[in-house]
Enzyme design. Structure first.
Site, PDB file in Angstrom:
ATOM      1  N   HIS A 136       0.833  -1.210   0.000  1.00 45.42           N
ATOM      2  CA  HIS A 136       0.000   0.000   0.000  1.00 45.42           C
ATOM      3  C   HIS A 136       0.867   1.259   0.000  1.00 45.42           C
ATOM      4  CE1 HIS A 136      -3.128  -2.806   1.310  1.00 45.42           C
ATOM      5  NE2 HIS A 136      -4.029  -1.846   1.186  1.00 45.42           N
ATOM      6  N   ASN A 168       7.841  -4.668   3.397  1.00 50.35           N
ATOM      7  CA  ASN A 168       6.417  -4.348   3.487  1.00 50.35           C
ATOM      8  C   ASN A 168       5.818  -4.785   4.820  1.00 50.35           C
ATOM      9  OD1 ASN A 168       3.706  -3.636   2.480  1.00 50.35           O
ATOM     10  ND2 ASN A 168       3.392  -5.843   2.420  1.00 50.35           N
TER      11      ASN A 168
END
Length: 309
Positions: A136, A168
């Site tokens: 994201h 991440n």
């Protein structure tokens, strides 16, 4: 004097660089950039009477681009790159109030963005067995206000391929928490995140190399990611600005966040973007973020919150 400044973050950036070329001709105040004027419609031109700057002859049958799709959603605005199938940038405004909510990311699924023409979309199948996480840019945890806002963070126009373990799921996640926690010290926090494609030195040459995932190849894998931050307190006239660029690779939690802190201008040059151009950058108006607060990451904070759910 012409001056070339090269900032090399060594092995921590995996050989990548944030490169800036400065050619000062004396100290000059940076003036706010005026918004671009809307383009005028192309008018037919009489043969032999083309006006200066007129393009009707050359673009009579259409403008080829490039087109950067501009997207506005409940919790973010974004610019999407059709060639790389990644966002150019994703911008957020965070406050203590708008971070509140009960929406749960477990109820959301990743989905392709129907607002992008099908031939230019990032596809779910591109990520299948790619070895990369769907990372994201606007974090799901920044959009808890309602289910719609949460779901919108799972559009692939808000996503880019990220190394999973050590990035991440770890260091990048801790950086996201750091940005949210800035709302404890500042009333308004503006954050812009996005990918970078930086050169690495191979022999005596600088080369840009990145993987492309999908079958057929469709989505570029960025070499680095950036987050730039503008923070403000209501009782102060000035701003705090921070800029971070991290390699898309596993990063040990022992590495200080300040190792990835750069002057905002360096990240702008690397990204080809201009950030916060309505803020005059001079002493008394802006100050380095890390001079206002301690730029350290709590690598256990997001884990604890996840365990509490």
């Amino acid at each position: 004097m012409h001056r070339i400044v090269t900032f090399v973050a060594g092995t921590l950036l995996g050989g990548g660089v944030i490169y800036a070329v400065n050619r000062p001709t004396g100290k000059q105040a940076v003036q706010p950039v005026q918004p671009a004027q809307p383009a005028q419609p192309v008018q037919p031109v009489q043969p032999g009477k083309r006006a200066p700057g007129d393009t009707s002859e050359f673009l009579r049958y259409g403008y080829p681009g490039p087109v950067s799709d501009f997207i506005v959603r409940s919790r973010y605005a974004a610019s999407y790159n059709r060639a790389l199938r990644n966002p150019n940038w994703v911008a957020e405004h965070l406050t203590r109030e708008n971070l509140q909510g009960t929406a749960d990311r477990a109820d959301s699924e990743f989905h392709e963005d129907p607002d992008i023409p099908s031939s230019f979309r990032a596809l779910l199948k591109d990520y299948y067995r790619s070895g990369y996480d769907r990372g994201h840019m606007c974090p799901a945890a920044d959009a808890k206000k309602d289910t719609q806002a949460m779901n919108e963070t799972f559009f692939l126009t808000n996503i880019a391929p990220q190394v999973g373990k050590g990035f991440n799921r770890n260091y990048w996640a801790s950086l996201e928490t750091f940005v949210r926690d800035l709302t404890k010290s500042f009333d308004d926090v503006y954050c812009i995140s996005g990918p970078l494609y930086l050169p690495q030195k191979e022999g005596d040459k600088w080369m840009v190399r990145y993987e492309v995932i999908g079958n057929p190849p469709n989505v570029a894998v960025p070499t680095h990611f950036f987050k730039v931050i503008l923070a403000k307190r209501k009782n102060e006239s000035g701003f705090a600005i921070g800029a971070f660029a991290l390699p898309n690779k596993e990063i040990d939690n022992s590495v200080p966040l300040t190792n990835f802190s750069f002057p905002l201008e360096y990240v702008e040059k690397a990204a080809g973007l201009k950030f916060f151009d309505q803020v005059e950058r001079k002493a008394g108006v802006v100050a380095p973020l890390c001079s206002k607060i301690q730029c350290t990451l709590d690598h256990d904070a997001w884990k604890k919150k996840r365990q509490q759910k």
